[in-house]
Design a protein around this motif. Structure first.
Motif, PDB file in Angstrom:
ATOM      1  N   UNK A 154      13.923  10.169  -9.713  1.00  0.00           N
ATOM      2  CA  UNK A 154      13.581   9.794 -11.132  1.00  0.00           C
ATOM      3  C   UNK A 154      13.644   8.165 -11.408  1.00  0.00           C
ATOM      4  N   UNK A 155      14.499   7.632 -10.630  1.00  0.00           N
ATOM      5  CA  UNK A 155      14.835   6.130 -10.823  1.00  0.00           C
ATOM      6  C   UNK A 155      13.829   5.373 -10.195  1.00  0.00           C
ATOM      7  N   UNK A 156      12.892   5.743  -9.260  1.00  0.00           N
ATOM      8  CA  UNK A 156      12.243   5.115  -8.540  1.00  0.00           C
ATOM      9  C   UNK A 156      10.510   5.042  -9.512  1.00  0.00           C
ATOM     10  N   UNK A 157      10.201   3.879  -9.788  1.00  0.00           N
ATOM     11  CA  UNK A 157       9.258   3.462 -10.686  1.00  0.00           C
ATOM     12  C   UNK A 157       7.651   3.874 -10.015  1.00  0.00           C
ATOM     13  N   UNK A 158       7.621   3.399  -8.812  1.00  0.00           N
ATOM     14  CA  UNK A 158       6.483   3.476  -8.158  1.00  0.00           C
ATOM     15  C   UNK A 158       6.591   4.419  -7.040  1.00  0.00           C
ATOM     16  N   UNK A 159       5.563   5.380  -6.708  1.00  0.00           N
ATOM     17  CA  UNK A 159       5.469   6.187  -5.605  1.00  0.00           C
ATOM     18  C   UNK A 159       4.091   6.389  -5.262  1.00  0.00           C
ATOM     19  N   UNK A 160       3.813   6.090  -4.010  1.00  0.00           N
ATOM     20  CA  UNK A 160       2.530   6.065  -3.492  1.00  0.00           C
ATOM     21  C   UNK A 160       2.343   6.718  -2.161  1.00  0.00           C
ATOM     22  N   UNK A 161       1.203   7.422  -1.934  1.00  0.00           N
ATOM     23  CA  UNK A 161       1.027   8.184  -0.697  1.00  0.00           C
ATOM     24  C   UNK A 161      -0.088   7.185   0.282  1.00  0.00           C
ATOM     25  N   UNK A 162       0.360   7.029   1.595  1.00  0.00           N
ATOM     26  CA  UNK A 162      -0.544   6.179   2.378  1.00  0.00           C
ATOM     27  C   UNK A 162      -1.111   7.052   3.209  1.00  0.00           C
ATOM     28  N   UNK A 163      -2.318   6.808   3.611  1.00  0.00           N
ATOM     29  CA  UNK A 163      -3.152   7.560   4.846  1.00  0.00           C
ATOM     30  C   UNK A 163      -3.304   6.592   6.059  1.00  0.00           C
ATOM     31  N   UNK A 164      -3.587   7.431   6.950  1.00  0.00           N
ATOM     32  CA  UNK A 164      -3.734   6.504   8.310  1.00  0.00           C
ATOM     33  C   UNK A 164      -4.725   5.532   7.936  1.00  0.00           C
ATOM     34  N   UNK A 165      -4.539   4.469   8.628  1.00  0.00           N
ATOM     35  CA  UNK A 165      -5.541   3.246   8.705  1.00  0.00           C
ATOM     36  C   UNK A 165      -6.938   3.630   9.515  1.00  0.00           C
ATOM     37  N   UNK A 166      -7.993   3.315   8.847  1.00  0.00           N
ATOM     38  CA  UNK A 166      -9.220   3.821   9.740  1.00  0.00           C
ATOM     39  C   UNK A 166      -9.798   2.215  10.424  1.00  0.00           C
ATOM     40  N   UNK A 167     -10.729   2.617  11.441  1.00  0.00           N
ATOM     41  CA  UNK A 167     -11.339   1.473  12.383  1.00  0.00           C
ATOM     42  C   UNK A 167     -12.170   0.458  11.090  1.00  0.00           C
ATOM     43  N   UNK A 168     -12.523   1.194  10.265  1.00  0.00           N
ATOM     44  CA  UNK A 168     -13.358  -0.012   9.331  1.00  0.00           C
ATOM     45  C   UNK A 168     -12.600  -0.844   8.341  1.00  0.00           C
ATOM     46  N   UNK A 169     -11.209  -0.348   8.378  1.00  0.00           N
ATOM     47  CA  UNK A 169     -10.657  -1.305   7.352  1.00  0.00           C
ATOM     48  C   UNK A 169     -10.365  -2.515   7.527  1.00  0.00           C
ATOM     49  N   UNK A 170     -10.252  -3.540   6.435  1.00  0.00           N
ATOM     50  CA  UNK A 170     -10.346  -4.918   6.666  1.00  0.00           C
ATOM     51  C   UNK A 170      -8.999  -5.315   6.218  1.00  0.00           C
ATOM     52  N   UNK A 171      -8.375  -6.435   6.564  1.00  0.00           N
ATOM     53  CA  UNK A 171      -7.184  -7.077   5.932  1.00  0.00           C
ATOM     54  C   UNK A 171      -7.562  -7.400   4.331  1.00  0.00           C
ATOM     55  N   UNK A 172      -6.439  -7.344   3.783  1.00  0.00           N
ATOM     56  CA  UNK A 172      -6.490  -8.033   2.442  1.00  0.00           C
ATOM     57  C   UNK A 172      -6.131  -9.493   2.174  1.00  0.00           C
TER      58      UNK A 172
END
Length: 507
Positions: free
Chosen positions: A387-405
């Protein structure tokens, strides 16, 4: 009656107290008594001081010596009083002029051969002495660079007791000695600046990381092994702005007491990063040790990042001890020897797998965990903590087509602009980032836009958000508005902040 006086400093947490060291020499059977609430290591100074004096070529007074550390009600610990005790005793024996040493602060541990060894906490000790009006300070040579960081201090560094008493006119041969020893604990090496461009894909997690950096928010990342949770967390310090002068002094003082500060690089200007292993004990995280406790990882991460990788693997006791600093930005440690306060306003970053085997993502077809194992695993992260953590995010495995940001430099510029907007809005208040501001203050700033809180009211009715959670969502909404250059958040910002906190459950 022969009486010698000088000064030293006792640290209780980061608070320094000037201590008057009095040595009374009486014509009686030889004895040495040390009073004034010394701990075991300080009580042993009697033998160190006697050996150091005789090794320096000086005669030890064959009288009854009583050394008082005043105020006597203040607990005192460590070997930092050795030099003060030796100088006061020699002043009482007329080896050095009593008036010359009475107003000088002497800090340092003595070796049996008379050398001066470095001690921890010199920076806050010298700062406390200067604040109390005592600007003349003598420290070991190895602590000289650290002591000189305090404005207004007239500092001299000595390598031995003989060198100190020679300054006051004693007829003694000064040996040629190098800096006596190293720092008590080896300083941590400077961390390499890691670039956010190394992370492939994970747009949602990168966005959460940027928001966390901009507003000083806490972050939870949940995802399978190899998704990039650790890489993202390690790059958060690179997005944070440099510490200002006041913050740098605070952080440096903590690391000085902890023994992890290298004074040759000056004050610590970059936010620290602490990543303890999941086998860490509560004392190593919040602070501990015999006598008065020393700062732990949470305090060393002050104004920086505390990263708990594999967070559910930490013991429940460790995780629950974080609730106080998350709420108040300070750790208050009560021990039998006294109470120590350490600042601990850090950004908490938690990383967790979705289950013990790590494969319960998507449809979870590859997961081999039983349902009770999953509940027990994630149950370590209790409701009050999350309840004290403001941001909660779920990550999926990276895919071959993903690009650097984007690179860290590009994101850091946006973070800097958002922090500047917060500084302007919070000028004249005790707060520095959105994460520190009370919700009531932020709601008052909404003015006619208070109707946008209706989404949060519905989330409370559904049970997906607590009253504390409402304030934290509102803080994130202000950060989102700052990143976009808006004067106040709109309904879209509140909705996005709600999604980023509840992982989509509060939409």
């Amino acid at each position: 009656m022969a009486l010698g006086r000088t000064l030293a400093v006792a640290l209780v947490g980061l608070v320094g107290h000037v201590v008057e060291v009095e040595a009374h020499l009486a014509p009686s059977l030889p004895a040495f008594a040390l009073v004034g609430l010394p701990d075991a290591s300080l009580a042993e100074s009697r033998d160190r001081v006697r050996a150091a004096v005789t090794s320096s070529g000086l005669a030890w007074p064959n009288r009854r010596i009583t050394v008082n550390l005043s105020p006597a009600t203040l607990p005192k610990s460590g070997s930092v009083f050795d030099l003060g005790i030796a100088v006061a005793t020699l002043a009482g024996a007329d080896v050095v002029p009593a008036q010359a040493v009475a107003g000088v602060v002497h800090l340092g541990e003595l070796g049996l051969d008379g050398r001066l060894r470095p001690v921890r906490g010199v920076l806050p000790a010298v700062a406390a002495a200067v604040a109390a009006g005592h600007d003349r300070v003598v420290v070991p040579t190895a602590n000289l660079a650290e002591a000189r960081l305090v404005p207004g201090a007239q500092v001299r560094g000595a390598g031995s007791l003989a060198e100190v008493v020679a300054w006051y006119g004693a007829d003694v041969e000064v040996p040629e000695v190098s800096a006596a020893g190293e720092l008590v604990t080896a300083p941590r090496p400077a961390t390499e600046r890691l670039d956010l461009a190394d992370v492939v894909g994970q747009a949602a997690a990168r966005r959460s990381l940027e928001v966390a950096a901009a507003g000083g928010h806490h972050l939870l990342m949940v995802g399978p092994p190899g998704a990039g949770k650790t890489m993202l967390a390690a790059r958060l310090p690179g997005l944070l702005p440099d510490l200002d002068e006041g913050e740098a002094v605070e952080v440096t003082a903590v690391h000085s007491v902890a023994g992890t500060f290298d004074p040759h690089g000056g004050l610590l200007r970059r936010p620290p990063f602490e990543d303890p292993h999941h086998t860490a004990t509560p004392a190593s995280i919040v602070g501990g040790g015999s006598g008065l406790p020393r700062p732990g990882a949470a305090s060393r991460a002050h104004r920086g990042v505390l990263f708990l990788d594999e967070a559910p693997e930490f013991t429940t006791a460790v995780l629950q001890t974080l609730r106080q600093p998350l709420e108040h930005g300070e750790l208050v440690l009560h021990r039998a020897a006294g109470t120590a306060r350490y600042p601990a306003r850090f950004q908490l970053v938690l990383a967790a797998n979705p289950c013990p085997c790590g494969h319960a993502w998507g449809k979870g077809l590859d997961c081999t965990c039983r349902s009770e194992q999953r509940r027990r695993y994630f149950g370590k992260l209790s409701g009050p903590l999350l309840d004290r953590v403001d941001l909660q995010v779920e990550l999926a495995p990276a895919r071959a087509g993903d690009l650097p940001g984007e690179s860290s430099a590009v994101v850091a510029r946006r973070v800097q602009e958002a922090r500047a907007a917060q500084s302007a809005r919070l000028a004249g208040t005790p707060w520095r980032t959105n994460a520190e501001v009370p919700g009531a203050w932020l709601r008052d700033r909404l003015g006619g836009g208070r109707a946008l809180l209706s989404d949060l009211d519905r989330a409370i009715d559904r049970g997906t958000l607590s009253l504390r959670g409402v304030d934290r969502v509102l803080r994130v909404a202000w950060t989102l508005a700052d990143l976009e250059g808006r004067e106040a958040p709109g309904r879209g910002h509140v909705g996005q902040a709600l999604l980023m906190r509840t992982r989509g459950q509060g939409a």
